[in-house]
Design an enzyme around this catalytic site. Structure first.
Site, mmCIF file in Angstrom:
data_model
loop_
_atom_site.group_PDB
_atom_site.id
_atom_site.type_symbol
_atom_site.label_atom_id
_atom_site.label_comp_id
_atom_site.label_asym_id
_atom_site.label_seq_id
_atom_site.Cartn_x
_atom_site.Cartn_y
_atom_site.Cartn_z
ATOM 1 N N ASP A 27 -18.252 -23.739 20.738
ATOM 2 C CA ASP A 27 -17.130 -23.984 21.649
ATOM 3 C C ASP A 27 -15.855 -23.276 21.242
ATOM 4 O O ASP A 27 -14.986 -23.021 22.070
ATOM 5 C CB ASP A 27 -16.856 -25.499 21.763
ATOM 6 C CG ASP A 27 -16.147 -26.044 20.549
ATOM 7 O OD1 ASP A 27 -16.764 -26.097 19.474
ATOM 8 O OD2 ASP A 27 -14.958 -26.411 20.677
ATOM 9 N N ASP B 161 -15.771 -22.310 15.317
ATOM 10 C CA ASP B 161 -16.717 -22.862 14.355
ATOM 11 C C ASP B 161 -18.143 -22.634 14.839
ATOM 12 O O ASP B 161 -18.372 -21.888 15.785
ATOM 13 C CB ASP B 161 -16.438 -24.351 14.118
ATOM 14 C CG ASP B 161 -16.426 -25.152 15.426
ATOM 15 O OD1 ASP B 161 -16.958 -24.645 16.445
ATOM 16 O OD2 ASP B 161 -15.894 -26.272 15.430
ATOM 17 N N TYR C 83 -14.230 -34.203 19.499
ATOM 18 C CA TYR C 83 -14.437 -34.293 20.941
ATOM 19 C C TYR C 83 -14.912 -35.682 21.356
ATOM 20 O O TYR C 83 -15.822 -35.825 22.157
ATOM 21 C CB TYR C 83 -15.442 -33.231 21.408
ATOM 22 C CG TYR C 83 -14.904 -31.834 21.301
ATOM 23 C CD1 TYR C 83 -13.905 -31.389 22.155
ATOM 24 C CD2 TYR C 83 -15.380 -30.958 20.331
ATOM 25 C CE1 TYR C 83 -13.387 -30.111 22.049
ATOM 26 C CE2 TYR C 83 -14.873 -29.670 20.219
ATOM 27 C CZ TYR C 83 -13.878 -29.256 21.077
ATOM 28 O OH TYR C 83 -13.375 -27.993 20.973
ATOM 29 N N GLU D 62 -6.794 -20.397 17.427
ATOM 30 C CA GLU D 62 -8.230 -20.532 17.692
ATOM 31 C C GLU D 62 -8.517 -20.407 19.186
ATOM 32 O O GLU D 62 -7.911 -21.094 20.005
ATOM 33 C CB GLU D 62 -8.732 -21.882 17.178
ATOM 34 C CG GLU D 62 -10.242 -22.041 17.280
ATOM 35 C CD GLU D 62 -10.754 -23.291 16.586
ATOM 36 O OE1 GLU D 62 -11.952 -23.331 16.254
ATOM 37 O OE2 GLU D 62 -9.945 -24.226 16.371
#
Length: 495
Positions: A76, A79, A231, A471
């Site tokens: 996503d 990572d 999440y 990111e």
């Protein structure tokens, strides 16, 4: 808002102000790159036509501990974990981009968009393959993964599989998965009707699981430590139930789902938290989606959704008395919490979708002291997209590889470590730290990646360590695809 500038920032600021006044953007180039980004996020066995060539195969044993094939899908962000919740939302937004603006895309980019969607939906079908009793919601232990800095191709961390078995709840992930597959079934209907039918059938099954076993997936003790704080569903699962039902209504036109939206709206809080839209909170998107039936189909029994959508749009317009969205001095929509551009791209997309519905019926929004036209909403969205592409006080494109001035040190493992094709030797978990802490530019350009973006003062330091700003994520890019598609076809709409 007062803030000080470091001496070295004066020139970029002046350049940015000049760009703000005079530049025009190459939306087609930006669209191509926004779609290309997803190839850099792929997990699994990569195809021969893979265009981000510094990536290679990864995660090929995912699912083995359950004797299941869970290869594929997307990482996503920067990572190496596959989180089902944001991946499903990313898929929904890519599909909605194609549904709403696919006709505005050049044919080859429409094909690339469908390829990007299918890379996700093929994985989601695997995640739902053991319904009606089990849904796979995540692959990879984020706590272990985040303690390493290694290429996805080198992963030697636990590829823990997180599953939810009935009657334990996963309404948020299952509801979003239903939305993703239902929306994607519409996107594929003309080009691949057989695949479209498969997606819709599985969307219905996912929604049944979501509605039958109500609750958040992070309520399960075996999931919580893996999902949170990354999440877990902070805003509750109720919006995903309505969101999934709304997309199934759109895909099937069945009154069953219309009745569900009508009868459960108040119970599930459709009129709450309407001023957010993202992977965690679907309310504003839900209201815009359902309002299409009110505005274009005269479905007045859904009028409360239309009123909520109008209210949301009024909050975005600075001259409206209802405005309460924060803006940076340079004009960027800002919400506290980091990764700010996820809000910017989602809100810009919603503004353009809603403007389309209003324009088809020659309507405007009454915001009390001002009427807001479709053109005004489009101006608002274009301003946000242009800011991302470089029309901002720093003159910096927040899309990697777009223009000549963009972030060089993004928080992304594969981008920041030498490619396995250039450095085939294994780089272990902690051996990557030297690359993480380096001030050198990333050796691999993740073309099209949109980073988290600047703070409320328009300040951005190109720092790999500052993940909230540097990111990229799939759910920043997905709604941007739709917004850029509109602007490709309408770069100079009437002001």
């Amino acid at each position: 808002m007062a803030f000080s500038l470091a001496p070295g920032l004066l020139l970029p600021l002046l350049v940015g102000l000049l760009n703000f006044a005079s530049s025009t953007q190459d939306y087609q180039d930006a669209l191509s790159k926004a779609i290309l980004f997803f190839e850099g996020q792929r997990s699994g066995f990569l195809p021969q036509d893979q265009r981000i060539t510094w990536r290679s195969n990864s995660g090929l044993s995912d699912g083995w501990m359950y004797n299941a094939d869970l290869t594929g899908g997307y990482y996503d962000a920067g990572d190496n974990v596959k989180f089902g919740f944001p991946m499903a939302f990313t898929t929904t937004m890519l599909a909605w981009s194609v549904i709403e603006f696919g006709d505005s895309m050049p044919p080859h980019e429409l094909r690339n968009s469908l390829v990007a969607i299918r890379w996700a939906t093929d994985y989601l079908l695997k995640a739902l393959s053991q319904l009606p009793n089990r849904i796979f919601v995540q692959v990879g232990d984020p706590n272990i993964d985040h303690s390493c800095w290694e290429r996805p191709e080198d992963m030697d961390t636990a590829r823990t599989v997180y599953a939810v078995d009935a009657p334990n709840p996963a309404s948020d992930v299952a509801g979003e998965s239903a939305a993703a597959l239902a929306a994607s079934s519409i996107a594929f209907r003309s080009s691949d009707p057989g695949y479209s039918d498969t997606l819709l059938r599985n969307a219905i099954n996912a929604f049944q699981f979501a509605n039958s076993y109500r609750g958040a997936y992070s309520d399960n003790s075996n999931i919580k430590d893996g999902a949170c704080p990354y999440y877990c569903d902070f805003d509750g699962y109720q919006d995903e139930l309505l969101w999934g039902a709304a997309w199934l209504r759109r895909a099937t036109q069945q009154d069953t789902y219309l009745d569900y939206i009508q009868s459960n709206g108040q119970t599930l809080g459709a009129d709450e938290n309407i001023n957010e839209f993202g992977w965690d909170n679907k309310h504003a998107g839900l209201n815009v989606l359902v309002s299409k039936e009110v505005i274009e189909g005269n479905m007045y029994s859904l009028q409360s959704y239309r009123a909520s959508a109008d209210s949301f749009m009024c909050t975005l317009i600075p001259e409206s008395s209802a405005s309460h969205i924060e803006y940076s001095p340079g004009g960027l929509i800002y919400r506290p919490g980091g990764s700010n551009l996820q809000h910017t791209t989602s809100i810009a997309f919603l503004s353009l979708v809603y403007a389309n519905s209003l324009a088809r019926t020659s309507q405007a929004i009454n915001c009390g002291n001002v009427y807001v036209t479709p053109t005004r909403l489009r101006q608002q969205a274009k301003r946000q997209v242009d800011y991302i592409l470089g029309e901002n006080p720093k003159g910096l494109s927040y899309m990697v590889g777009y223009s000549n001035y963009y972030p060089q040190r993004i928080h992304h493992r594969g981008s920041s470590l030498p490619s396995i094709k250039d450095h085939p030797q294994f780089i272990a978990c902690k051996e990557g730290s030297i690359y993480f802490n380096s001030t050198d530019p990333n050796p691999n350009v993740l073309v099209g990646a949109v980073v988290g973006g600047p703070g409320e003062d328009d300040f951005y330091e190109d720092d790999r360590i500052d993940y909230k700003k540097s990111e990229p994520t799939t759910y920043i890019n997905a709604p941007l695809v739709g917004a850029l598609a509109y602007l490709v076809a309408n770069p100079n709409f009437s002001n």
